[in-house]
Design a protein around this motif. Structure first.
Motif, PDB file in Angstrom:
ATOM      1  N   UNK A  93       7.632  10.079  -5.506  1.00 33.67           N
ATOM      2  CA  UNK A  93       8.258   8.752  -5.506  1.00 33.67           C
ATOM      3  C   UNK A  93       8.800   8.402  -4.130  1.00 33.67           C
ATOM      4  N   UNK A  94       9.494   9.336  -3.509  1.00 32.04           N
ATOM      5  CA  UNK A  94      10.061   9.076  -2.188  1.00 32.04           C
ATOM      6  C   UNK A  94       8.971   8.810  -1.159  1.00 32.04           C
ATOM      7  N   UNK A  95       7.899   9.584  -1.208  1.00 34.31           N
ATOM      8  CA  UNK A  95       6.792   9.371  -0.272  1.00 34.31           C
ATOM      9  C   UNK A  95       6.119   8.026  -0.521  1.00 34.31           C
ATOM     10  N   UNK A  96       6.048   7.611  -1.786  1.00 34.13           N
ATOM     11  CA  UNK A  96       5.494   6.307  -2.097  1.00 34.13           C
ATOM     12  C   UNK A  96       6.335   5.180  -1.519  1.00 34.13           C
ATOM     13  N   UNK A  97       7.645   5.320  -1.600  1.00 33.19           N
ATOM     14  CA  UNK A  97       8.531   4.296  -1.038  1.00 33.19           C
ATOM     15  C   UNK A  97       8.416   4.243   0.481  1.00 33.19           C
ATOM     16  N   UNK A  98       8.230   5.385   1.109  1.00 31.15           N
ATOM     17  CA  UNK A  98       8.008   5.382   2.561  1.00 31.15           C
ATOM     18  C   UNK A  98       6.671   4.742   2.901  1.00 31.15           C
ATOM     19  N   UNK A  99       5.636   5.108   2.140  1.00 29.64           N
ATOM     20  CA  UNK A  99       4.282   4.682   2.467  1.00 29.64           C
ATOM     21  C   UNK A  99       4.107   3.178   2.304  1.00 29.64           C
ATOM     22  N   UNK A 100       4.560   2.618   1.192  1.00 25.69           N
ATOM     23  CA  UNK A 100       4.347   1.204   0.945  1.00 25.69           C
ATOM     24  C   UNK A 100       5.131   0.342   1.935  1.00 25.69           C
ATOM     25  N   UNK A 101       6.192   0.883   2.508  1.00 24.60           N
ATOM     26  CA  UNK A 101       7.030   0.093   3.406  1.00 24.60           C
ATOM     27  C   UNK A 101       6.300  -0.322   4.673  1.00 24.60           C
ATOM     28  N   UNK A 102       5.362   0.506   5.164  1.00 27.65           N
ATOM     29  CA  UNK A 102       4.713   0.168   6.434  1.00 27.65           C
ATOM     30  C   UNK A 102       3.203  -0.019   6.323  1.00 27.65           C
ATOM     31  N   UNK A 103       2.623   0.177   5.151  1.00 33.18           N
ATOM     32  CA  UNK A 103       1.175  -0.013   5.002  1.00 33.18           C
ATOM     33  C   UNK A 103       0.813  -1.342   4.363  1.00 33.18           C
ATOM     34  N   UNK A 104       1.773  -2.019   3.758  1.00 35.85           N
ATOM     35  CA  UNK A 104       1.506  -3.327   3.153  1.00 35.85           C
ATOM     36  C   UNK A 104       1.721  -4.396   4.215  1.00 35.85           C
ATOM     37  N   UNK A 105       0.681  -4.693   4.982  1.00 35.39           N
ATOM     38  CA  UNK A 105       0.807  -5.565   6.141  1.00 35.39           C
ATOM     39  C   UNK A 105      -0.140  -6.754   6.037  1.00 35.39           C
ATOM     40  N   UNK A 106       0.034  -7.698   6.964  1.00 33.96           N
ATOM     41  CA  UNK A 106      -0.884  -8.832   7.053  1.00 33.96           C
ATOM     42  C   UNK A 106      -2.179  -8.390   7.717  1.00 33.96           C
ATOM     43  N   UNK A 107      -3.248  -9.118   7.434  1.00 36.66           N
ATOM     44  CA  UNK A 107      -4.526  -8.768   8.051  1.00 36.66           C
ATOM     45  C   UNK A 107      -4.701  -9.534   9.355  1.00 36.66           C
ATOM     46  N   UNK A 108      -5.485  -8.995  10.305  1.00 38.68           N
ATOM     47  CA  UNK A 108      -5.657  -9.642  11.615  1.00 38.68           C
ATOM     48  C   UNK A 108      -6.278 -11.035  11.528  1.00 38.68           C
ATOM     49  N   UNK A 109      -7.189 -11.227  10.580  1.00 39.24           N
ATOM     50  CA  UNK A 109      -7.865 -12.509  10.494  1.00 39.24           C
ATOM     51  C   UNK A 109      -6.895 -13.627  10.140  1.00 39.24           C
TER      52      UNK A 109
ATOM     53  N   UNK B  13      -5.450   6.772   4.356  1.00 42.21           N
ATOM     54  CA  UNK B  13      -6.397   5.868   3.708  1.00 42.21           C
ATOM     55  C   UNK B  13      -5.710   4.552   3.355  1.00 42.21           C
ATOM     56  N   UNK B  14      -4.500   4.635   2.814  1.00 41.53           N
ATOM     57  CA  UNK B  14      -3.743   3.426   2.484  1.00 41.53           C
ATOM     58  C   UNK B  14      -3.411   2.654   3.750  1.00 41.53           C
ATOM     59  N   UNK B  15      -3.056   3.361   4.800  1.00 39.23           N
ATOM     60  CA  UNK B  15      -2.711   2.715   6.065  1.00 39.23           C
ATOM     61  C   UNK B  15      -3.904   1.945   6.630  1.00 39.23           C
ATOM     62  N   UNK B  16      -5.075   2.569   6.632  1.00 34.94           N
ATOM     63  CA  UNK B  16      -6.264   1.909   7.170  1.00 34.94           C
ATOM     64  C   UNK B  16      -6.650   0.695   6.324  1.00 34.94           C
ATOM     65  N   UNK B  17      -6.649   0.840   5.008  1.00 36.74           N
ATOM     66  CA  UNK B  17      -7.017  -0.265   4.133  1.00 36.74           C
ATOM     67  C   UNK B  17      -5.999  -1.399   4.235  1.00 36.74           C
ATOM     68  N   UNK B  18      -4.715  -1.058   4.328  1.00 39.68           N
ATOM     69  CA  UNK B  18      -3.691  -2.085   4.435  1.00 39.68           C
ATOM     70  C   UNK B  18      -3.779  -2.860   5.728  1.00 39.68           C
ATOM     71  N   UNK B  19      -4.003  -2.169   6.849  1.00 42.36           N
ATOM     72  CA  UNK B  19      -4.100  -2.846   8.133  1.00 42.36           C
ATOM     73  C   UNK B  19      -5.325  -3.752   8.189  1.00 42.36           C
ATOM     74  N   UNK B  20      -6.409  -3.340   7.575  1.00 43.65           N
ATOM     75  CA  UNK B  20      -7.644  -4.121   7.650  1.00 43.65           C
ATOM     76  C   UNK B  20      -7.688  -5.259   6.642  1.00 43.65           C
ATOM     77  N   UNK B  21      -7.122  -5.050   5.455  1.00 42.62           N
ATOM     78  CA  UNK B  21      -7.327  -6.001   4.362  1.00 42.62           C
ATOM     79  C   UNK B  21      -6.136  -6.902   4.088  1.00 42.62           C
ATOM     80  N   UNK B  22      -4.935  -6.512   4.497  1.00 36.54           N
ATOM     81  CA  UNK B  22      -3.778  -7.379   4.310  1.00 36.54           C
ATOM     82  C   UNK B  22      -3.108  -7.234   2.961  1.00 36.54           C
ATOM     83  N   UNK B  23      -2.112  -8.103   2.725  1.00 36.73           N
ATOM     84  CA  UNK B  23      -1.332  -8.076   1.489  1.00 36.73           C
ATOM     85  C   UNK B  23      -2.240  -8.334   0.289  1.00 36.73           C
TER      86      UNK B  23
END
Length: 417
Positions: free
Chosen positions: A121-137, A93-103
Motif C-alpha cells: 500500500x505504501x509503495x502504491x501511494x508513492x508510485x501513483x504520486x509521480x507516475x500519473x502525469x500529463x502526456x507530452x502531446x 513500467x507504470x512510470x513509462x506508461x504514465x509519462x507517455x500516455x497521460x492521465x
C-alpha cells in the motif's frame, strides 16, 4: 477544544454531501440548456480523444501484465527504482506508461499492481504520486500550439512537468518511511536478463490464461474503466459550466486574488487558477486569454501548475480507480499540490534561459514536436503514433541506464575504476 465525535462527523458529512447533491440538481434544473451542451462537449472530448487514445494502452498493459513482461522489467529495473523512489522495479513500467500516455493511466496501472500484490500500500501511494502525469502531446499540441500558437513554448512546459515529477518521486520516497515494503528479488549471480526472463516465465505460468482469454479480459476491463472516466469527464464539464453561470468561479477568483498578489502573480490570472482547479484544459485556455500586458512567464507558470495539479476531474477519476484497493487518495492529493508548486516554480526559473537559448541558437525542435499537427492535435491516430514511440524511448532509456550502471559496478569490483 473537544474533538468532534465520530457520530457527529458522520452526520456532518451526510449533510454536506446532501447539500452538494441538492445544489447540483437545482443548478441542472435552472440551466438545462447549458448542462446539455456542456455534457455533449464532454462526450465529444471523451469519444474523440480519451477513448481511442487510452484504450489501446489499457489493453496492452493488461496483456503485458498477464504475460509477465512487467515482471521481466521489474527484475531489470529494480536497481534503479528502489534506491531512487523506494518502489519495486515493476514501478518503471507504470512510470513509462504514465509519462507517455497521460492521465489517468498511472493510477490505473498502480491499482493493478496492488491488486496483483506486486507492491504494498505504501509503495502504491508513492508510485501513483509521480507516475500519473500529463502526456507530452497535450502540452505541445493543446496548450503550446492550440492556445498559445507557439510550439516552442511546450519545451519548457514539458521539461518543468517531468522534472517536477521526478523530484516529487524522490520527495515521496520519504512517505511513511517505516511502511511495509515488498521484498526485493532474491540474490542471483546469473545474468540479469536471464533472471528477468525466468521471472516473466513464472508469472505467465502463474496467470495461466491464453491469449484469447487474456485479450477478452483486457478489453472488458479497459472499456469498463473508460466508461467510468467518460462519465466523470461529462459530469465535470457540466459542473464547471453551471458554476460559471451562477458566478461561483468569479467569486472564487476574487477570493484568491490577494493570495496571488502576495506571491507576485498578476491577479488577472486568478480566473485561470480557479478554472484549472476543476479542469486542466479550461484552466490553460483561460490563462492564454489573459490580457496582453500580463507577462507570458506568469501565464506559463500558472499553466504549468494547473497541468501538474490535473484538476478535480482527474482527481475524481483517480479516487474512483484507487477505491478498489487500499491505496489512499489523501497522499495522492497532497502530492498533486507539491507537483503543482514544483512545476510552476521550475517554469518561472527556467523560462527565460530556455526561451533565450531557443531564440539565440535557432536550434531545431525535437522530431516528435515537429510532427505535432497544428490544428488536429486531438486526432486519435496522431496520439497513438506518438505515444508508442515515446513509451519505447522511455523504457529504452531506463534499460540503458541500468545496463551502464551494472557495467560500471562490474568495472569497479574488478578494480578497473
Amino acid at each position: 477544544m473537544r474533538p468532534i465525535s465520530p457520530v457527529l462527523r458522520s452526520q456532518l458529512y451526510s449533510i454536506t454531501y446532501g447539500a452538494i447533491a441538492l445544489f447540483l440538481v437545482c443548478s441542472l434544473v435552472l440551466y438545462p440548456e447549458q448542462a446539455f451542451q456542456s455534457s455533449l462537449k464532454g462526450l465529444r472530448i471523451w469519444w474523440d480523444v480519451v477513448f481511442p487514445a487510452l484504450l489501446p494502452f489499457f489493453i496492452a498493459s493488461e496483456i503485458l501484465m498477464g504475460f509477465g513482461v512487467v515482471h521481466f522489467l521489474g527484475v531489470l529495473l529494480e536497481p534503479l527504482m528502489r534506491p531512487l523512489f523506494r518502489v519495486p522495479g515493476v514501478g518503471a513500467f507504470v512510470m513509462a506508461m504514465g509519462l507517455a500516455s497521460g492521465y489517468p493511466i498511472g493510477a490505473k496501472l498502480t491499482a493493478r499492481l496492488r491488486e496483483e500484490g506486486l507492491i504494498s500500500r505504501t509503495e502504491g501511494e508513492r508510485l501513483v504520486s509521480f507516475t500519473n502525469t500529463a502526456d507530452p502531446l497535450f502540452m505541445f499540441g493543446a496548450v503550446a500550439v492550440g492556445f498559445f500558437h507557439d510550439v516552442s513554448l511546450g519545451i519548457t512546459l514539458a521539461l518543468a512537468h517531468y522534472l517536477a515529477s521526478i523530484l516529487l518521486g524522490i520527495i515521496m520516497r520519504f512517505h511513511e518511511p517505516h511502511g511495509p515494503s515488498t521484498p526485493p528479488p532474491p540474490a542471483d549471480s546469473s545474468f540479469f536478463l536471464l533472471r528477468g526472463l525466468r521471472a516473466m516465465h513464472r508469472a505467465r505460468l502463474a496467470d495461466g490464461r491464453g491469449l484469447g482469454q487474456l485479450m477478452g479480459d483486457a478489453i472488458s476491463t479497459s472499456i469498463k474503466t473508460l466508461l467510468v472516466i467518460g462519465g466523470f469527464i461529462m459530469m465535470f464539464s457540466v459542473v464547471i459550466e453551471v458554476l460559471g453561470k451562477i458566478g461561483v468561479t468569479n467569486l472564487l477568483g476574487v477570493a484568491i486574488s490577494p493570495l496571488l498578489a502576495t506571491i507576485g502573480i498578476p491577479i488577472e490570472l486568478s480566473s485561470s487558477v480557479i478554472a484549472g482547479m476543476f479542469e486542466i484544459t479550461l484552466g490553460s485556455q483561460v490563462a492564454s486569454q489573459a490580457p496582453a500586458h500580463v507577462d507570458i512567464t506568469y501565464k506559463m507558470a500558472i499553466v504549468s501548475a494547473v497541468i501538474a495539479w490535473s484538476g478535480f476531474s482527474v482527481h475524481a477519476q483517480v479516487a474512483n480507480i484507487l477505491s478498489k484497493t487500499d491505496i489512499r487518495y489523501g497522499p495522492y492529493c497532497f502530492a498533486r499540490l507539491i507537483h503543482g508548486v514544483l512545476a510552476g516554480s521550475i517554469t518561472l526559473i527556467a523560462w527565460n534561459p530556455i526561451q533565450q537559448y531557443l531564440v539565440s541558437s535557432k536550434s531545431s525542435l525535437p522530431v516528435f514536436v515537429r510532427e505535432i499537427p497544428s490544428s488536429e492535435w486531438v486526432h486519435w491516430s496522431n496520439r497513438i503514433h506518438l505515444f508508442g514511440w515515446q513509451l519505447l524511448f522511455i523504457l529504452g532509456l531506463l534499460l540503458l541506464t541500468i545496463i551502464l550502471w551494472k557495467q560500471v559496478k562490474s568495472w569497479y569490483s574488478k578494480g578497473a575504476l
